[in-house]
Design an enzyme around this catalytic site. Structure first.
Site, PDB file in Angstrom:
ATOM      1  N   GLN A  58      -9.597  -3.579   7.479  1.00  0.00           N
ATOM      2  CA  GLN A  58      -8.713  -3.191   8.577  1.00  0.00           C
ATOM      3  C   GLN A  58      -9.222  -1.956   9.303  1.00  0.00           C
ATOM      4  OE1 GLN A  58      -4.335  -3.786   8.176  1.00  0.00           O
ATOM      5  NE2 GLN A  58      -4.815  -4.011   6.015  1.00  0.00           N
ATOM      6  N   LYS A 108       0.811  -1.209   0.000  1.00  0.00           N
ATOM      7  CA  LYS A 108       0.000   0.000   0.000  1.00  0.00           C
ATOM      8  C   LYS A 108       0.850   1.267   0.000  1.00  0.00           C
ATOM      9  CE  LYS A 108      -1.061   1.416   3.818  1.00  0.00           C
ATOM     10  NZ  LYS A 108      -1.485   1.826   5.159  1.00  0.00           N
TER      11      LYS A 108
END
Length: 791
Positions: free
Chosen positions: A255, A40
């Site tokens: 998440q 990411k």
DNA sequence: AGGCCTTCGAGTCTT
DNA sequence: TCGAAGGCCT
């Protein structure tokens, strides 16, 4: 599936097709669903680097936001490594850091003093308490903590006191206090964390030229951890998102573990809808874990209903199975873990030894660390606990900072009260109260009210104020380091702690503070967060019109002003720069510092699952997987809470690269009482092929559906333990002596007739889990309970 | 002003 | 049970 990017930029090498597509997206809004371990940060930074390298934009055209200083720093470091660019001058930072920078530049429009101070959570609470005392608010009915939470909550929803919906007398009172709190902060020239965001948002909202300027400037807005944004942060982002620029939001709904502090995963869906996002890219290739670990994570999270949907995959093999261990007690669990850790670290056999730094022990709540620490300590295994007091939160540091803040701003009453009698100088609570009354009557700061006091107390107060004022004069023109030294001497702080019996650590910390200031000046250039930026290359010529509201009487009113046709780049408004001292104080408030400095020795890492987010380790232990603990009792009542717990478990699992242990204990000492626990429902949600029970998997009659307190801890005995280390608690194999058997009906004088579900322990420790029709399942110690077998 | 005793609460965290 | 925090006593 992804159009091959006709770009040969070396930056795009070594990216997988999804990553490459994300990095080289056209200038439109995009949502990147980045799974755990999918690169990411890499995508985010490479996107910026690519935009710059291909000449599409300049460094001034980027706005990149993160949540933590750590993430911001990492982004800058990585970007700096990719391109020869001055990352410092770029708008890369945390939400609060950037808001701070913005407000320093537009302090007049924001109706703030340029050197406004930032209240941290502690300061905010004491400010609320002080205010409540002054206005005789009943602390019983309105706990200060609750009001603090209320105020922060309102601000995070973008609500000023006059906008809060009042449904009851209680609400009315709370809003009243909120209003008073605002006035107090305004008077003292301080802002809390939420205020940084809200004030910046309002300036943008109410000043068209400013907003349009930034919209023209920031062609690209990139947001990290988008699933963690709250309502206000999203609204803030929208202020920058003009017609011509693009928002690149990176996040992972799986998440999202911060709903409890206001994060709205829903912002992701809202973003897609409101911005008509056409590009959604999922990064599902995981570069971190073996597939047994990943399969476990995937299967677990598939039990959540509200998901955008995503499945991680890996090219790595199955790897080792996920090991599951059941312990009889929390102490035994910790013991077992210590042995296992030693083994893992030592290596041996086919295994290579793992560095202790690469071993993490995760738990749901901080209280659990205690047993684990004890076990590690006794076994002399070095460990490091995350969490707890950070550097800038320590009492002695806060005291020192308060003195510094008073040098910068004598009207900072919070700081005034903090140190007026520390070190003790004969100014008791009485005198302070009188001073506060005087200040309130006149409507001035405590500092200014001192002249009105009389008598002995008045003399002491006058001496204190004189001391501060002298110090201010003395330190004028000195370097930050010299200012600090003078302050530590003159305030008497250093002497005070030197004289204290256990003051050595505190003295050391104060010295460390001087060092921190020194390195802030030299290394950090002391201005990253606080000092005016170079003149914006996009700006025009003249002077920005000052709005009437910026005289600052009521910040809640929208600022009304004529559009300013001629216009200076906002950054140039502040030809004045912040003093090094003010800049350092800002730095101290926004970056609370590490919690533990001694990173010297290799140590096992102990932390909550929350603080493990974003980290990864070769070997991870997730402990205390019990109903009521993980998932936590307090989140189990509603479905959303349970889903968040599951996401938390997902985060925990995906921290592991190579080896993952999951453990739980049948009993646990909690709040001084032994609690009998059932293994977490999350075990049922793991794929059987990927896990291996080190202890026999216990029978579970209906599993979690029976609810809390109805589980069946396994009988122990006679099994082959797979675990590498020898069991710290010897396995009991002897025959029971109490004459009870599983399934037997027994009679209890109080609970009546019941059925024995489980038996365990020997002699005085022997106990039975018995199901009573009226009273539910009970654990009874056989040496105490009077039980008679029934036919 | 400082020490002692009672009381309360106990979830996760960053800025 | 344990720790912090606030109140009360000296």
């Amino acid at each position: 599936m992804f159009p091959e990017v006709a770009d040969s930029s070396p930056l795009l090498q070594n990216l997988n097709p999804e990553q490459r597509a994300a990095v080289a997206l056209p200038n439109e809004h995009a949502l990147i669903l980045a799974g755990a371990g999918s690169g990411k940060t890499r995508v985010l930074t490479t996107r910026i680097a690519w935009l710059l390298a291909t000449g599409q934009i300049g460094p001034g055209n980027v706005l990149a936001v993160t949540f933590t200083n750590k993430a911001a720093k990492e982004m800058m470091t990585r970007l700096g490594a990719m391109l020869p660019v001055n990352v410092r001058g770029m708008w890369i930072g945390t939400f609060h850091g950037l808001c701070n920078r913005f407000l320093r530049a537009h302090y007049k429009l924001a109706a703030l003093p340029q050197a406004f101070q930032i209240l941290d959570t502690q300061d905010q609470l004491s400010a609320v308490k002080r205010l409540m005392k002054q206005h005789n608010v009943d602390e019983e009915r309105f706990p200060a903590k609750e009001l603090q939470w209320f105020i922060a909550g309102c601000k995070e929803d973008g609500l000023r006191p006059n906008m809060v919906e009042v449904k009851s007398e209680e609400d009315r009172r709370k809003v009243e206090i909120y209003q008073l709190y605002e006035e107090q902060c305004q008077r003292e020239g301080v802002v809390d964390f939420a205020e940084l965001m809200l004030r910046a948002y309002e300036v943008l909202r109410d000043n068209d030229p400013i907003r349009e300027h930034y919209q023209r400037r920031f062609h690209h807005i990139l947001i990290d951890e988008f699933q963690d944004t709250n309502k206000l942060q999203y609204a803030w982002i929208k202020m920058f998102a003009g017609p011509g620029n693009s928002v690149f939001a990176v996040g992972d709904d799986d998440q999202s573990i911060y709903a409890f502090r206001g994060a709205r995963v829903g912002n992701m869906a809202d973003f897609v809808r409101e911005f008509s996002v056409r590009h959604q890219i999922k990064l599902e290739q995981n570069y971190r874990s073996y597939s047994n670990i990943l399969d476990s994570a995937n299967q677990l999270i598939s039990n959540n209903k509200t998901r955008l949907g995503k499945n991680l995959r890996t090219d790595q093999g199955a790897g080792e199975p996920v090991r599951i261990y059941e312990a009889p007690t929390d102490m035994a669990e910790a013991q077992w873990m210590v042995e296992e850790i030693r083994h893992v670290v030592r290596g041996g056999g086919p295994d290579e030894g793992v560095s202790r730094n690469e071993v993490a022990v995760l738990y749901r709540s901080n209280a659990q660390s205690r047993v684990i620490e004890t076990a590690l300590f006794n076994a002399a295994v070095p460990y490091r606990v995350y969490g707890g007091l950070r550097f800038f939160e320590r009492a002695e540091i806060k005291h020192a900072l308060s003195y510094l803040r008073l040098l910068e701003n004598p009207n900072d009453d919070t700081s005034f009260i903090r140190v007026v009698n520390f070190p003790a100088r004969g100014i008791g609570a009485r005198s302070v109260e009188q001073l506060q009354d005087a200040a309130r009557t006149v409507g001035c700061s405590l500092h200014d009210a001192v002249t009105a006091t009389t008598g002995k107390a008045g003399a002491n107060l006058a001496a204190f104020v004189a001391k501060i004022d002298t110090m201010r004069a003395q330190t004028e023109g000195l370097t930050l380091r010299e200012i600090m030294e003078v302050m530590l001497q003159q305030s008497g702080l250093l002497d005070h702690y030197k004289a204290e019996r256990d003051g050595a650590d505190r003295v050391e910390n104060l010295e460390e503070l001087v060092n921190a200031a020194e390195s802030f000046v030299t290394q950090e250039g002391f201005g990253r967060d606080a000092v005016a930026l170079p003149v914006d290359e996009l700006g025009g010529g003249a002077i920005l019109r000052q709005s009437p509201a910026s005289q600052g009487l009521d910040p809640s009113l929208p600022e009304v002003h004529e559009p300013a046709p001629d216009y200076v780049p906002p950054d140039a408004e502040t030809g004045e720069t912040l003093s090094p001292l003010a800049a350092f104080l800002t730095h101290a408030a926004l970056e609370s510092g590490d919690n533990q400095a001694n990173a010297g020795q290799e140590a096992v890492q102990l932390m909550t699952v929350h603080s493990a987010k974003g980290l990864e380790f070769d070997c991870v232990f997730v402990t205390g997987l019990e109903e009521g603990l993980f998932p936590s009792e307090r989140s189990m009542s509603d479905y959303e809470g349970l889903e968040e717990e599951r996401r938390l478990m997902y985060v925990a699992i995906t921290r592991a690269r190579k080896r993952l242990y999951l453990s739980y204990s049948q009993t646990r000492l909690l709040h001084g009482q032994t609690r009998y626990n059932v293994k977490s429902r999350f075990f049922e949600e793991l794929p059987e092929h990927a896990v291996k029970w080190l202890t026999p998997k216990n029978q579970n009659f209906g599993g979690s559906a029976f609810g809390y307190g109805m589980g069946y801890p396994s009988t122990r005995g006679g099994y082959q333990r797979e675990s590498i280390a020898s069991p710290p608690v010897p396995v009991q194999k002897a025959e029971p002596t109490h004459g009870l058997r599983q399934g037997m009906k027994v009679f209890h004088t109080k609970f009546g007739e019941g059925t024995v579900l489980t038996l365990e322990g020997q002699g005085l420790d022997a106990r039975a889990h018995i199901q009573f029709p009226r009273h539910g399942a009970k654990w009874l110690a056989l040496s105490v309970a009077k039980l008679t077998p029934v036919n």
